[in-house]
Design a protein around this motif. Sequence first.
Motif, mmCIF file in Angstrom:
data_model
loop_
_atom_site.group_PDB
_atom_site.id
_atom_site.type_symbol
_atom_site.label_atom_id
_atom_site.label_comp_id
_atom_site.label_asym_id
_atom_site.label_seq_id
_atom_site.Cartn_x
_atom_site.Cartn_y
_atom_site.Cartn_z
ATOM 1 N N HIS A 1 -7.274 2.647 -4.423
ATOM 2 C CA HIS A 1 -7.914 2.800 -3.114
ATOM 3 C C HIS A 1 -9.069 3.787 -3.212
ATOM 4 C CE1 HIS A 1 -8.200 2.045 1.062
ATOM 5 N NE2 HIS A 1 -7.773 3.234 1.483
ATOM 6 N N SER B 1 -9.827 -1.105 -3.423
ATOM 7 C CA SER B 1 -9.797 -1.363 -1.987
ATOM 8 C C SER B 1 -10.584 -0.297 -1.241
ATOM 9 C CB SER B 1 -8.354 -1.405 -1.470
ATOM 10 O OG SER B 1 -7.691 -0.176 -1.695
ATOM 11 N N ASP C 1 -0.916 4.428 -0.260
ATOM 12 C CA ASP C 1 -2.005 5.402 -0.246
ATOM 13 C C ASP C 1 -1.863 6.422 0.883
ATOM 14 O OD1 ASP C 1 -2.561 2.851 1.222
ATOM 15 O OD2 ASP C 1 -4.216 4.020 2.040
ATOM 16 N N HIS D 1 -11.381 1.029 3.026
ATOM 17 C CA HIS D 1 -10.921 0.970 4.409
ATOM 18 C C HIS D 1 -12.128 1.131 5.316
ATOM 19 C CE1 HIS D 1 -7.784 2.453 7.551
ATOM 20 N NE2 HIS D 1 -8.922 2.167 8.166
ATOM 21 N N VAL E 1 -1.048 -0.404 -3.873
ATOM 22 C CA VAL E 1 -2.307 0.289 -3.611
ATOM 23 C C VAL E 1 -2.036 1.782 -3.656
ATOM 24 C CG1 VAL E 1 -4.190 0.683 -1.986
ATOM 25 C CG2 VAL E 1 -3.112 -1.580 -2.111
ATOM 26 N N PRO F 1 0.830 -1.201 0.000
ATOM 27 C CA PRO F 1 0.000 0.000 0.000
ATOM 28 C C PRO F 1 0.869 1.257 0.000
ATOM 29 C CG PRO F 1 -0.704 -1.549 1.705
ATOM 30 C CD PRO F 1 0.633 -1.997 1.222
#
Length: 266
Positions: free
Chosen positions: A79, A111, A27, A113, A57, A25
């Motif tokens: 993301h 993705s 991001d 969160h 990501v 990741p």
Amino acid sequence: MSEIGKRVRIERILDRNSGNTVIVPMDHGLSMGPIDGIVDMPKTINAVAEGGANAVVIHKGIVPFGHRGYGRDVGLIVHMSGSTSLSPDPNEKVLVCTVEEAIKLGADAVSVHINIGSKTEAEQLAKLGEVSRACKEWGMPLLAMMYPRGDGINQFDEKAVALAARAGAELGADIVKTNFTGSVESFKRVTAGCPVPVVVAGGPKMKSEEDILKMVEMAMEGGARGVAIGRNIFQAEDPTKMTKAIAMIVHENASAKDALEFLRSE
């Protein structure tokens, strides 16, 4: 036809031989700004790709700067969630992208969160459900980053992590990212209760290379299907070698000791 599309895309995320994955990741720029390791995005993405990362990501606006038309290929996960460290409630996540936008950018997966136990859990779960529906319609793999976070919550507690992971699977995630619970046996119970592949988060920068490699080894022994590690890779002294060392454990079943010897070799 959408299921065929999903199968094609997810093969770029999960290694065909091991069935596992090393995701990096990157991001963090939205929440933390241009921290060390993600200032020069092409350089960092190239470093982890050459190290054997299966996917990175990044947010939608960074895709043009991180796109690779050279070197080793690497999967792209766009993301879709966002917040900044200056927010009154950093645990609140909002959608900042759509599945359709990600498709236009050439994404192999998207993705989101989700913070289970946060004050805005209900809204975040609703958004996860919406994204899951769109992913099913378009044949887009969904990585759900599921964390137990909120007042009085221990984010490494086995029951809390198991609930977060299962919630991701219940709402349609194809891969779930969550915290490592600290032991092989406790994490085995987490992965046993989640019917989709689970990958472990790296979290904040650890004190030593040995610590991160040992965590990866234990997570894999506990049933993880890989890792999604950011700062402990892109802020490493040598991101390419760190990626390779982690990939040795994830894809080749190497021990943390062997991986550390490789990392420290000339």
